[in-house]
Design a protein around this motif. Structure first.
Motif, PDB file in Angstrom:
ATOM      1  N   VAL A  47     -37.331  28.690  53.700  1.00 32.08           N
ATOM      2  CA  VAL A  47     -36.512  29.228  54.780  1.00 32.08           C
ATOM      3  C   VAL A  47     -35.188  28.477  54.938  1.00 32.08           C
ATOM      4  CG1 VAL A  47     -36.381  29.603  57.270  1.00 32.08           C
ATOM      5  CG2 VAL A  47     -38.433  30.266  56.014  1.00 32.08           C
ATOM      6  N   PRO A  48     -35.170  27.140  54.955  1.00 33.05           N
ATOM      7  CA  PRO A  48     -33.886  26.450  55.121  1.00 33.05           C
ATOM      8  C   PRO A  48     -32.904  26.728  53.984  1.00 33.05           C
ATOM      9  CG  PRO A  48     -35.715  24.964  55.558  1.00 33.05           C
ATOM     10  CD  PRO A  48     -36.300  26.185  54.928  1.00 33.05           C
ATOM     11  N   GLN A  49     -33.413  26.946  52.753  1.00 41.37           N
ATOM     12  CA  GLN A  49     -32.521  27.141  51.618  1.00 41.37           C
ATOM     13  C   GLN A  49     -32.092  28.599  51.436  1.00 41.37           C
ATOM     14  OE1 GLN A  49     -35.515  25.579  51.319  1.00 41.37           O
ATOM     15  NE2 GLN A  49     -34.849  23.450  51.175  1.00 41.37           N
ATOM     16  N   LYS A  50     -33.011  29.532  51.670  1.00 43.75           N
ATOM     17  CA  LYS A  50     -32.759  30.929  51.318  1.00 43.75           C
ATOM     18  C   LYS A  50     -32.682  31.866  52.517  1.00 43.75           C
ATOM     19  CE  LYS A  50     -35.023  30.638  46.783  1.00 43.75           C
ATOM     20  NZ  LYS A  50     -35.999  31.275  45.883  1.00 43.75           N
ATOM     21  N   GLY A  51     -32.939  31.377  53.719  1.00 45.86           N
ATOM     22  CA  GLY A  51     -32.994  32.255  54.872  1.00 45.86           C
ATOM     23  C   GLY A  51     -34.436  32.596  55.214  1.00 45.86           C
ATOM     24  N   TRP A  52     -34.611  33.446  56.238  1.00 49.52           N
ATOM     25  CA  TRP A  52     -35.956  33.783  56.716  1.00 49.52           C
ATOM     26  C   TRP A  52     -36.684  34.720  55.761  1.00 49.52           C
ATOM     27  CZ3 TRP A  52     -38.599  38.165  58.217  1.00 49.52           C
ATOM     28  CH2 TRP A  52     -39.775  37.937  58.966  1.00 49.52           C
ATOM     29  N   GLY A  53     -35.920  35.597  55.074  1.00 48.91           N
ATOM     30  CA  GLY A  53     -36.552  36.552  54.167  1.00 48.91           C
ATOM     31  C   GLY A  53     -35.531  37.494  53.571  1.00 48.91           C
ATOM     32  N   LEU A  54     -36.031  38.545  52.924  1.00 50.23           N
ATOM     33  CA  LEU A  54     -35.171  39.517  52.253  1.00 50.23           C
ATOM     34  C   LEU A  54     -35.556  40.933  52.654  1.00 50.23           C
ATOM     35  CD1 LEU A  54     -35.284  38.169  48.573  1.00 50.23           C
ATOM     36  CD2 LEU A  54     -33.414  37.863  50.210  1.00 50.23           C
ATOM     37  N   ILE A  55     -34.563  41.828  52.601  1.00 47.90           N
ATOM     38  CA  ILE A  55     -34.827  43.261  52.687  1.00 47.90           C
ATOM     39  C   ILE A  55     -34.458  43.870  51.342  1.00 47.90           C
ATOM     40  CG2 ILE A  55     -34.129  45.450  53.720  1.00 47.90           C
ATOM     41  CD1 ILE A  55     -33.749  44.064  56.345  1.00 47.90           C
ATOM     42  N   LEU A  56     -35.378  44.666  50.806  1.00 51.34           N
ATOM     43  CA  LEU A  56     -35.166  45.378  49.551  1.00 51.34           C
ATOM     44  C   LEU A  56     -35.140  46.875  49.833  1.00 51.34           C
ATOM     45  CD1 LEU A  56     -37.871  43.475  47.447  1.00 51.34           C
ATOM     46  CD2 LEU A  56     -35.501  42.811  47.806  1.00 51.34           C
ATOM     47  N   VAL A  57     -34.262  47.601  49.128  1.00 52.28           N
ATOM     48  CA  VAL A  57     -34.167  49.053  49.286  1.00 52.28           C
ATOM     49  C   VAL A  57     -34.069  49.694  47.907  1.00 52.28           C
ATOM     50  CG1 VAL A  57     -33.022  48.873  51.536  1.00 52.28           C
ATOM     51  CG2 VAL A  57     -31.637  49.018  49.450  1.00 52.28           C
ATOM     52  N   PRO A  58     -34.335  51.005  47.799  1.00 47.48           N
ATOM     53  CA  PRO A  58     -34.167  51.677  46.508  1.00 47.48           C
ATOM     54  C   PRO A  58     -32.736  51.525  46.001  1.00 47.48           C
ATOM     55  CG  PRO A  58     -35.371  53.083  48.030  1.00 47.48           C
ATOM     56  CD  PRO A  58     -34.862  51.923  48.837  1.00 47.48           C
ATOM     57  N   GLU A  59     -32.599  51.325  44.713  1.00 47.01           N
ATOM     58  CA  GLU A  59     -31.274  51.080  44.151  1.00 47.01           C
ATOM     59  C   GLU A  59     -30.308  52.225  44.431  1.00 47.01           C
ATOM     60  OE1 GLU A  59     -29.329  49.383  40.000  1.00 47.01           O
ATOM     61  OE2 GLU A  59     -31.405  50.083  40.040  1.00 47.01           O
ATOM     62  N   ASP A  60     -30.823  53.471  44.411  1.00 49.43           N
ATOM     63  CA  ASP A  60     -29.925  54.606  44.629  1.00 49.43           C
ATOM     64  C   ASP A  60     -29.516  54.765  46.088  1.00 49.43           C
ATOM     65  OD1 ASP A  60     -32.345  55.434  45.638  1.00 49.43           O
ATOM     66  OD2 ASP A  60     -32.429  57.324  44.519  1.00 49.43           O
TER      67      ASP A  60
END
Length: 288
Positions: A47-60
């Protein structure tokens, strides 16, 4: 590894941001995957290095999702500028100060304290005192979750300035049925029903307790519903549907069709819902 059909669109700073953005993407019909570093086997190590998390979505749909997220984050940043009650436009106070108190009381169904030159405004289960000459709003009896901030002052001033002595329409409508609402109440201005549902979980009882604490009256809609008087001429209907293995729980907010007779601007209506949501969530774990 990331799902090959999905790509990273945004690194999250905290859970609040995650809830807000995931709800907005869902409402816009954009599939999204939330990956929290707190929920990995590393238990928050990154968390300190990369943030709390990620959101991923369809490429298109990456471009569409990016635009939506940028709009929401921009709005969040601007809202931080409007938290202090003193930031409310001085013109609103001046306009109210020049009005005939008898007319304001008749239109808005409030009372006037002549000793203090202020309006006593019923708000949910409490009472506020609006003092135009002092440019002040006081919490006489504060309802659950109510605090003196920009949105509360804004809503009260606009209500006292704009309320009309017209009867209720007797017809419930959604936010998208309000003129202009279909475009306005989305993205950063979407109602926080998703975050409220996260507070309730699938527990109808928690919803019922929260609404009753704010003076809600049970009515027959959905699996549970309450009519709530926010201001003397502004009722709301909140309807809860239980979730099951096929469908998640759902919460809808409805207005009397006369809502814009009492609050003309869409952003004022949005602020009103934020105040109500805060009151509903106040006794629940985490709040809003």
């Amino acid at each position: 590894m990331e799902d090959p059909a999905f790509v990273r669109v945004h690194a999250l700073g905290n859970r609040f941001e995650a809830d807000l953005l995931m709800t907005a993407l869902e409402q816009e019909g954009i599939p999204a995957i939330l990956r929290s570093f707190e929920e990995t086997p590393y238990d928050g190590l990154f968390v300190p290095q990369k943030g709390w998390g990620l959101i991923l979505v369809p490429e298109d749909q990456l471009e569409e999702a990016s635009r939506l997220i940028e709009e929401i984050l921009r709005d969040l940043e601007s809202r931080r500028l409007y938290q202090d009650p003193d930031q409310v436009d001085e013109l609103l106070w001046r306009q109210l100060d020049q009005l005939d108190p008898e007319d304001v009381c008749r239109r808005a169904q409030v009372s006037y304290d002549r000793d203090r030159s202020g309006y006593r405004v019923p708000f949910l289960t409490g009472t506020l005192c609006c003092l135009p000459g002092q440019r002040a709003l006081e919490l006489i009896e504060a309802p659950t979750g109510t605090r003196l901030d920009f949105q509360l002052v804004l809503v009260v001033l606009h209500y006292l300035l704009e309320a009309k002595a017209t009867p209720l329409a007797g017809k419930w409508i959604g936010e998208r049925d309000i003129p202009g609402g279909a475009l306005f109440f989305r993205g950063p201005h979407a109602f926080p029903t998703g975050r409220l549902l996260q507070c309730f979980g699938d527990h109808r009882e928690a919803f019922c307790r929260a609404l009753e604490a704010l003076g809600g009256v049970p009515v027959s809609h959905g699996d549970a519903a309450y009519r709530l008087w926010v201001l003397p001429r502004v009722p709301l209907l909140l309807i809860f549907w239980d979730g099951d293995e096929d469908f998640p729980a759902e919460l809808k907010i409805r207005f009397d069709a006369s809502i814009q007779d009492q609050l003309q601007a869409l952003d004022t209506i949005w602020a009103l819902i934020n105040l109500v949501a805060r009151g509903i969530a106040a006794p629940l774990p985490g709040g809003l």
